[in-house]
Design a protein around this motif. Structure first.
Motif, PDB file in Angstrom:
ATOM      1  N   ASN A 150       0.647  -0.723  -0.378  1.00  0.00           N
ATOM      2  CA  ASN A 150      -0.103  -0.048   0.301  1.00  0.00           C
ATOM      3  C   ASN A 150       1.506   1.326   0.195  1.00  0.00           C
ATOM      4  OD1 ASN A 150      -2.153   1.575  -0.129  1.00  0.00           O
ATOM      5  ND2 ASN A 150      -3.699   0.227   2.120  1.00  0.00           N
ATOM      6  N   ASP A 151       0.303   2.597  -0.211  1.00  0.00           N
ATOM      7  CA  ASP A 151       0.415   3.751   0.116  1.00  0.00           C
ATOM      8  C   ASP A 151       0.694   4.418   1.110  1.00  0.00           C
ATOM      9  OD1 ASP A 151      -1.390   4.325  -0.947  1.00  0.00           O
ATOM     10  OD2 ASP A 151      -0.937   5.709  -2.464  1.00  0.00           O
ATOM     11  N   ILE A 224     -13.704  -5.472  -8.645  1.00  0.00           N
ATOM     12  CA  ILE A 224     -13.429  -5.460  -7.307  1.00  0.00           C
ATOM     13  C   ILE A 224     -12.612  -4.737  -6.671  1.00  0.00           C
ATOM     14  CG2 ILE A 224     -13.745  -6.472  -4.825  1.00  0.00           C
ATOM     15  CD1 ILE A 224     -16.007  -8.041  -6.597  1.00  0.00           C
ATOM     16  N   GLN A 225     -10.625  -5.379  -7.210  1.00  0.00           N
ATOM     17  CA  GLN A 225     -10.101  -4.961  -6.381  1.00  0.00           C
ATOM     18  C   GLN A 225      -9.350  -3.611  -6.800  1.00  0.00           C
ATOM     19  OE1 GLN A 225      -6.495  -6.317  -9.358  1.00  0.00           O
ATOM     20  NE2 GLN A 225      -4.689  -6.980  -7.218  1.00  0.00           N
ATOM     21  N   MET A 226      -9.518  -2.977  -7.447  1.00  0.00           N
ATOM     22  CA  MET A 226      -9.336  -1.830  -7.840  1.00  0.00           C
ATOM     23  C   MET A 226     -10.579  -0.243  -7.227  1.00  0.00           C
ATOM     24  SD  MET A 226      -6.377  -1.726  -8.780  1.00  0.00           S
ATOM     25  CE  MET A 226      -5.426  -2.767  -9.785  1.00  0.00           C
ATOM     26  N   VAL A 297      -0.079  -2.540  -7.659  1.00  0.00           N
ATOM     27  CA  VAL A 297      -0.977  -3.537  -7.037  1.00  0.00           C
ATOM     28  C   VAL A 297      -1.640  -4.917  -8.459  1.00  0.00           C
ATOM     29  CG1 VAL A 297      -3.564  -4.269  -6.120  1.00  0.00           C
ATOM     30  CG2 VAL A 297      -1.953  -2.744  -5.343  1.00  0.00           C
ATOM     31  N   ALA A 298      -1.432  -3.795  -9.482  1.00  0.00           N
ATOM     32  CA  ALA A 298      -1.889  -4.255 -10.440  1.00  0.00           C
ATOM     33  C   ALA A 298      -1.426  -5.616 -11.093  1.00  0.00           C
ATOM     34  CB  ALA A 298      -2.497  -3.341 -12.039  1.00  0.00           C
ATOM     35  N   ARG A 365       7.344 -10.586  -7.362  1.00  0.00           N
ATOM     36  CA  ARG A 365       7.035 -10.030  -8.273  1.00  0.00           C
ATOM     37  C   ARG A 365       6.552  -9.505  -8.470  1.00  0.00           C
ATOM     38  NH1 ARG A 365       1.995 -12.863 -11.018  1.00  0.00           N
ATOM     39  NH2 ARG A 365       0.211 -11.806  -9.508  1.00  0.00           N
ATOM     40  N   ARG A 366       7.773  -8.368  -9.271  1.00  0.00           N
ATOM     41  CA  ARG A 366       8.301  -6.154  -9.173  1.00  0.00           C
ATOM     42  C   ARG A 366       7.092  -5.860 -10.062  1.00  0.00           C
ATOM     43  NH1 ARG A 366      10.774  -3.879  -4.569  1.00  0.00           N
ATOM     44  NH2 ARG A 366      10.155  -4.846  -2.864  1.00  0.00           N
ATOM     45  N   TRP A 367       6.591  -4.252 -10.228  1.00  0.00           N
ATOM     46  CA  TRP A 367       6.349  -3.727 -10.977  1.00  0.00           C
ATOM     47  C   TRP A 367       6.649  -3.605 -12.121  1.00  0.00           C
ATOM     48  CZ3 TRP A 367       7.282   1.005 -12.749  1.00  0.00           C
ATOM     49  CH2 TRP A 367       6.344   2.114 -14.129  1.00  0.00           C
ATOM     50  N   THR A 368       7.285  -3.396 -13.312  1.00  0.00           N
ATOM     51  CA  THR A 368       7.900  -2.812 -14.044  1.00  0.00           C
ATOM     52  C   THR A 368       7.450  -2.301 -15.536  1.00  0.00           C
ATOM     53  OG1 THR A 368       7.606  -4.225 -16.237  1.00  0.00           O
ATOM     54  CG2 THR A 368       9.098  -4.904 -14.025  1.00  0.00           C
TER      55      THR A 368
END
Length: 371
Positions: A150-151, A224-226, A297-298, A365-368
């Motif tokens: 989270n932020d 729902i996730q967003m 998050v996505a 895994r990380r966002w890219t």
């Protein structure tokens, strides 16, 4: 049935303490419940859980500072010279010290080549250039995308050593992180029930549990996730500024296809918000900003672990559900949510990729910017 206070007083102290300890052990994979609920059962329990968080969960916390779209700098709890003395000091003062790695990665594509202190100087409610991850690779028994991200606010943030180290109030920071996690769970439960009722009224709710889970994965990914995060962020905004003058910096143009809200438009008087990127080529190459929490998050969060009873599912069904979620996520940004052939093709690609099933289900895994 919950015991009444007078019955608790009749029990031996040793038995009461053992019961409270067992409650903590039974929820060892749920720090949000430990912190927001079990911590408040008694003064002794509060002290016990805070010591447990200080020794176990705080080292599992990662604070990631973004420098442009390609550079992520992870801050972790500083190694103490004396663990016992350090824990006692942190427990008493409520302050924790995190530090960056010895070799900080450099991003040649960062907006203006700012140093770390300048990046932290831009951090604020309207511009979350840092995100928190708790239990990465540990929570949900190490399942892919099973940690808390989270932020939320890094409370009492102080920057030291030119940005190579930070100090903050660890209790209030974890409180903000885990309370929002609990809020999102409640919102998700309500949204799922509402969606089930709607689909049932339209006679589109399948009768078989396995097909129901597949249907829910689609609903999670596409809405729902967003939606639960949008509602939580709006609640955060109302608490921070009831007048509504402050902007939600997470509603960026790059993540509009995810949050489906009107992106914020920085005013010339707002110095905390980065300038809007000017595209000179494709969206990826011309991007100068880090990700919003919706983009992270996505990419990183698994909706499969939001399903009730996922722990009891077979490995084969879990792989199928992960692939289903990947299929819907791949073309969400292209507006192809109703293109079932594209979704099936993407799902099959994920299932046939070379890595093993165990690796697919237990990886970090990380966002890219290419996700």
């Amino acid at each position: 049935m919950a015991l009444q206070p007078e019955l608790w007083q009749m029990l031996p102290l040793e038995l009461v303490e053992r019961i409270l300890d067992m409650l903590v052990e039974d929820h060892e994979q749920d720090p949000a419940f430990q912190w927001t609920t079990l911590r408040h059962t008694s003064g002794r329990q509060m002290r016990r859980i805070e010591r447990h968080f200080l020794s176990y969960w705080l080292p599992q916390l990662t604070i990631t500072l973004y420098s442009g779209p390609r550079c992520q700098i992870d801050y972790h709890l500083s190694p103490p010279s004396s663990q016992e003395n350090s824990n006692s000091s942190s427990l008493a003062t409520g302050r924790a010290r995190f530090q960056a790695p010895d070799e900080v990665p450099v991003d040649d594509h960062a907006a203006s080549g700012e140093d770390l202190r300048a990046l932290w100087g831009r951090y604020g409610f309207e511009n979350r250039v840092a995100h928190l991850r708790l239990g990465e690779g540990v929570l949900s028994h190490g399942m892919t995308g099973g940690y808390v991200v989270n932020d939320t606010d890094i409370v009492g943030l102080e920057v030291a050593h030119d940005g190579l180290a930070i100090e903050f109030d660890w209790r209030r920071t974890l409180d903000a992180l885990l309370r929002e996690e609990v809020m999102m769970r409640k919102l998700q439960t309500q949204m799922v029930e509402n969606r089930k009722a709607t689909l049932a009224a339209e006679r589109r709710w399948p009768p078989f549990p396995r097909i129901q889970r597949i249907a829910l994965v689609k609903q999670f990914v596409l809405d729902i996730q967003m939606a639960k995060r949008v509602a939580t962020q709006q609640h955060r905004l109302r608490r921070h500024d009831p007048t509504g003058q402050t902007l939600l910096g997470s509603l960026t143009p790059e993540s509009r296809h995810l949050h489906k809200q009107q992106p914020v438009t920085p005013s010339s008087s707002s110095s905390s918000l980065p300038p809007q990127p000017v595209r000179t080529c494709c969206a990826v190459c011309s991007r100068r900003s880090g990700p919003s929490i919706f983009e992270v998050v996505a990419c990183e969060e698994s909706v499969v672990l939001s399903l009730d009873g996922w722990q009891r599912l077979s490995k084969e069904e879990l792989l199928d559900l992960y692939a289903e979620a990947y299929g819907w996520g791949c073309y969400r940004s292209l507006g192809q949510e109703t293109n079932f052939e594209w979704q099936k093709s993407s799902k099959n690609d994920w299932l046939t990729v070379c890595s093993s099933g165990a690796e697919k289900l237990h990886s970090v895994r990380r966002w890219t910017p290419w996700f």
